[in-house]
Design an enzyme around this catalytic site. Structure first.
Site, PDB file in Angstrom:
ATOM      1  N   HIS A  79       0.841  -1.205   0.000  1.00  0.00           N
ATOM      2  CA  HIS A  79       0.000   0.000   0.000  1.00  0.00           C
ATOM      3  C   HIS A  79       0.876   1.255   0.000  1.00  0.00           C
ATOM      4  O   HIS A  79       1.912   1.308   0.677  1.00  0.00           O
ATOM      5  CB  HIS A  79      -0.994  -0.006   1.158  1.00  0.00           C
ATOM      6  CG  HIS A  79      -0.409   0.013   2.532  1.00  0.00           C
ATOM      7  ND1 HIS A  79      -0.061   1.179   3.168  1.00  0.00           N
ATOM      8  CD2 HIS A  79      -0.119  -0.977   3.400  1.00  0.00           C
ATOM      9  CE1 HIS A  79       0.400   0.892   4.374  1.00  0.00           C
ATOM     10  NE2 HIS A  79       0.390  -0.404   4.538  1.00  0.00           N
ATOM     11  N   ASP A  81      -0.196   4.374   0.832  1.00  0.00           N
ATOM     12  CA  ASP A  81      -0.558   5.414   1.809  1.00  0.00           C
ATOM     13  C   ASP A  81       0.093   5.147   3.160  1.00  0.00           C
ATOM     14  O   ASP A  81       0.515   4.034   3.471  1.00  0.00           O
ATOM     15  CB  ASP A  81      -2.089   5.502   1.964  1.00  0.00           C
ATOM     16  CG  ASP A  81      -2.711   4.224   2.517  1.00  0.00           C
ATOM     17  OD1 ASP A  81      -2.333   3.126   2.053  1.00  0.00           O
ATOM     18  OD2 ASP A  81      -3.568   4.315   3.419  1.00  0.00           O
ATOM     19  N   ASP A 109       6.197   1.024   7.349  1.00  0.00           N
ATOM     20  CA  ASP A 109       4.839   0.632   6.934  1.00  0.00           C
ATOM     21  C   ASP A 109       4.360   1.547   5.808  1.00  0.00           C
ATOM     22  O   ASP A 109       3.852   2.613   6.071  1.00  0.00           O
ATOM     23  CB  ASP A 109       3.928   0.711   8.158  1.00  0.00           C
ATOM     24  CG  ASP A 109       2.528   0.213   7.907  1.00  0.00           C
ATOM     25  OD1 ASP A 109       2.272  -0.327   6.831  1.00  0.00           O
ATOM     26  OD2 ASP A 109       1.680   0.397   8.800  1.00  0.00           O
ATOM     27  N   GLU A 141      -5.011   1.886   2.396  1.00  0.00           N
ATOM     28  CA  GLU A 141      -4.982   0.700   3.266  1.00  0.00           C
ATOM     29  C   GLU A 141      -5.217   1.102   4.714  1.00  0.00           C
ATOM     30  O   GLU A 141      -5.931   0.437   5.454  1.00  0.00           O
ATOM     31  CB  GLU A 141      -3.632  -0.015   3.136  1.00  0.00           C
ATOM     32  CG  GLU A 141      -3.592  -1.391   3.822  1.00  0.00           C
ATOM     33  CD  GLU A 141      -3.157  -1.353   5.279  1.00  0.00           C
ATOM     34  OE1 GLU A 141      -3.280  -2.389   5.953  1.00  0.00           O
ATOM     35  OE2 GLU A 141      -2.709  -0.297   5.770  1.00  0.00           O
ATOM     36  N   GLU A 166       3.744  -5.996   4.495  1.00  0.00           N
ATOM     37  CA  GLU A 166       3.458  -5.343   5.777  1.00  0.00           C
ATOM     38  C   GLU A 166       4.649  -5.664   6.665  1.00  0.00           C
ATOM     39  O   GLU A 166       5.314  -6.687   6.466  1.00  0.00           O
ATOM     40  CB  GLU A 166       2.186  -5.917   6.426  1.00  0.00           C
ATOM     41  CG  GLU A 166       0.867  -5.361   5.912  1.00  0.00           C
ATOM     42  CD  GLU A 166       0.663  -3.889   6.209  1.00  0.00           C
ATOM     43  OE1 GLU A 166       1.197  -3.393   7.214  1.00  0.00           O
ATOM     44  OE2 GLU A 166      -0.028  -3.234   5.415  1.00  0.00           O
ATOM     45  N   HIS A 352       3.333   3.338  12.703  1.00  0.00           N
ATOM     46  CA  HIS A 352       2.277   4.232  13.216  1.00  0.00           C
ATOM     47  C   HIS A 352       2.746   5.056  14.407  1.00  0.00           C
ATOM     48  O   HIS A 352       1.947   5.445  15.242  1.00  0.00           O
ATOM     49  CB  HIS A 352       1.017   3.436  13.632  1.00  0.00           C
ATOM     50  CG  HIS A 352       0.349   2.760  12.480  1.00  0.00           C
ATOM     51  ND1 HIS A 352      -0.994   2.454  12.485  1.00  0.00           N
ATOM     52  CD2 HIS A 352       0.814   2.345  11.288  1.00  0.00           C
ATOM     53  CE1 HIS A 352      -1.302   1.854  11.346  1.00  0.00           C
ATOM     54  NE2 HIS A 352      -0.215   1.777  10.607  1.00  0.00           N
TER      55      HIS A 352
END
Ligand SMILES: [Zn+2]
Length: 379
Positions: A79, A81, A109, A141, A166, A352
């Protein structure tokens, strides 16, 4: 270009989910075209009217029966984003190296995997491939795997095997629990609390339902899948809110119910048990009314332990396959026909957050493993 230089370029492009990912897609499309891949861009508008693009970049294999029905042998999906970053993290978009680690928003990520996949393709003589291969780059995602779902609906290809990028610290992950949410509203009738007989407490009613939900979560323990911790579907009432004052019979009570399903169990299964419990309460008390609004249902997934892809990744990574506790795009790739495994450099526990990073050695190791996978499955 080295994998680290590619990662530096990707991190420099701000691609938080709230923005269009057109810029990073156009960068990736350029690189894929230069590597000799055929590009298909699949744009769509998100809920805010912002253009998002999924990109499929595939090899052309001539005279192949597989190509006629566009079945890919191997898809490498990542992904584009990222989650947002704290404005105080001034180096969020500047890849920074320290102590063998590469820092930046998305470095872990999942731009590390994307860089590794692109580098693996660039290091491969594509004219030697007998079976087709694609890089698949998705949007959105981080806000619910929306791009991958879009792709699964559009069906631009089917694939036999898919590696879904991932951060798994290069451990192949062959299964994951689903993630589901429902909002439950229980109604009562307000009255002065000195005269409860003229009202009906929504909180007492909610308590009855919650008691049954707890029983359901006990029943769910009987259906077990090895390899998960815990090995059954779990349920949680994580939020509850109700009533207006200490001397008012509560007129309304709201619950947020979350459940995480094991593979092979429909996400509706647990919710149907809750609906049945509510129907039973209504049977006992015709005044018991509740609304159940299913807000989210991310499917679980499972790829067989003896899948050639699982076994290949176990051998080349030297790590036994495991299961993931977070949502991924694997169910969408499985929808597209693939045996899917989640795999990539970096640790999800540092994703994150400010200062997310990917270890350099894992990034380079990922390139090696993906190159090996391309040779193994497509030559
Ligand atoms: Zn991710």
């Amino acid at each position: 270009m080295t994998v680290q230089e590619t990662l530096k370029d990707l991190v420099a492009i701000d691609s938080v989910s709230q923005r269009s990912n057109a810029e990073i897609i156009s960068y990736l499309a350029r690189r894929c075209e230069a590597a000799g891949l055929m590009i298909t861009q699949l744009p769509y508008l998100d809920d805010h009217g912002i253009e998002k693009i999924n990109l499929v970049a595939q090899t052309s294999v001539h005279d192949s029966a597989a190509e006629a029905n566009s079945t890919l042998e191997l898809a490498l999906a990542g992904h584009t984003d990222t989650v947002p970053y704290d404005p105080a993290w001034i180096e969020a978009l500047r890849l920074t190296e320290n102590d063998g680690k590469l820092f930046g928003r998305g470095a872990c990520d999942t731009k590390a995997f994307i860089s590794a996949a692109l580098t693996a393709i660039e290091n491969t003589d594509l004219s030697k491939l007998n079976k087709s291969l694609a890089l698949v780059f998705t949007a959105d995602e981080e806000i619910g795997c929306l791009g991958a779902r879009q792709l699964a609906r559009a069906r631009p290809f089917s694939a036999r095997y898919a590696i879904v990028g991932e951060p798994t610290s290069l451990q192949p992950m062959r299964a994951g629990k689903g993630y589901c949410l429902a909002e439950i509203t229980i109604r009562g009738r307000e009255a002065h609390s000195a005269y409860p007989q003229i009202g009906a407490s929504a909180i007492f009613r909610a308590a009855r339902l919650i008691g049954l939900i707890e029983q359901i979560s006990e029943e769910l323990k009987h259906d077990q899948r090895a390899g998960f911790d815990p090995p059954y579907t779990t349920m949680n009432v994580g939020l509850i809110e109700g009533g207006t004052a200490k001397n008012i019979i509560a007129g309304e009570c709201n619950l947020t119910l979350e459940w995480r399903t094991i593979p092979g169990q429909e996400s509706e299964y647990a919710l149907d048990l809750v609906r049945q419990a509510a129907a039973d309460l209504h049977q006992q008390d015709a005044d018991f009314v509740c609304e159940i609004d299913a807000a989210r249902a991310d499917e679980s997934f499972e790829t067989r332990a003896d899948s050639p892809l699982v076994q290949f990744l176990e051998v080349t990574s030297g790590k036994e396959s495991g299961t993931v506790a977070f949502g991924t795009e694997a169910p969408s790739l499985i929808d597209l026909g693939a045996e899917a495994v989640v795999f990539g450099p970096g640790d999800i526990r540092v994703a994150h957050r400010t200062g997310e990073f990917v270890p350099k050695d894992q990034l380079n190791e990922c390139v090696r493993i993906l190159q090996h996978a391309i040779r193994h499955f497509c030559m």
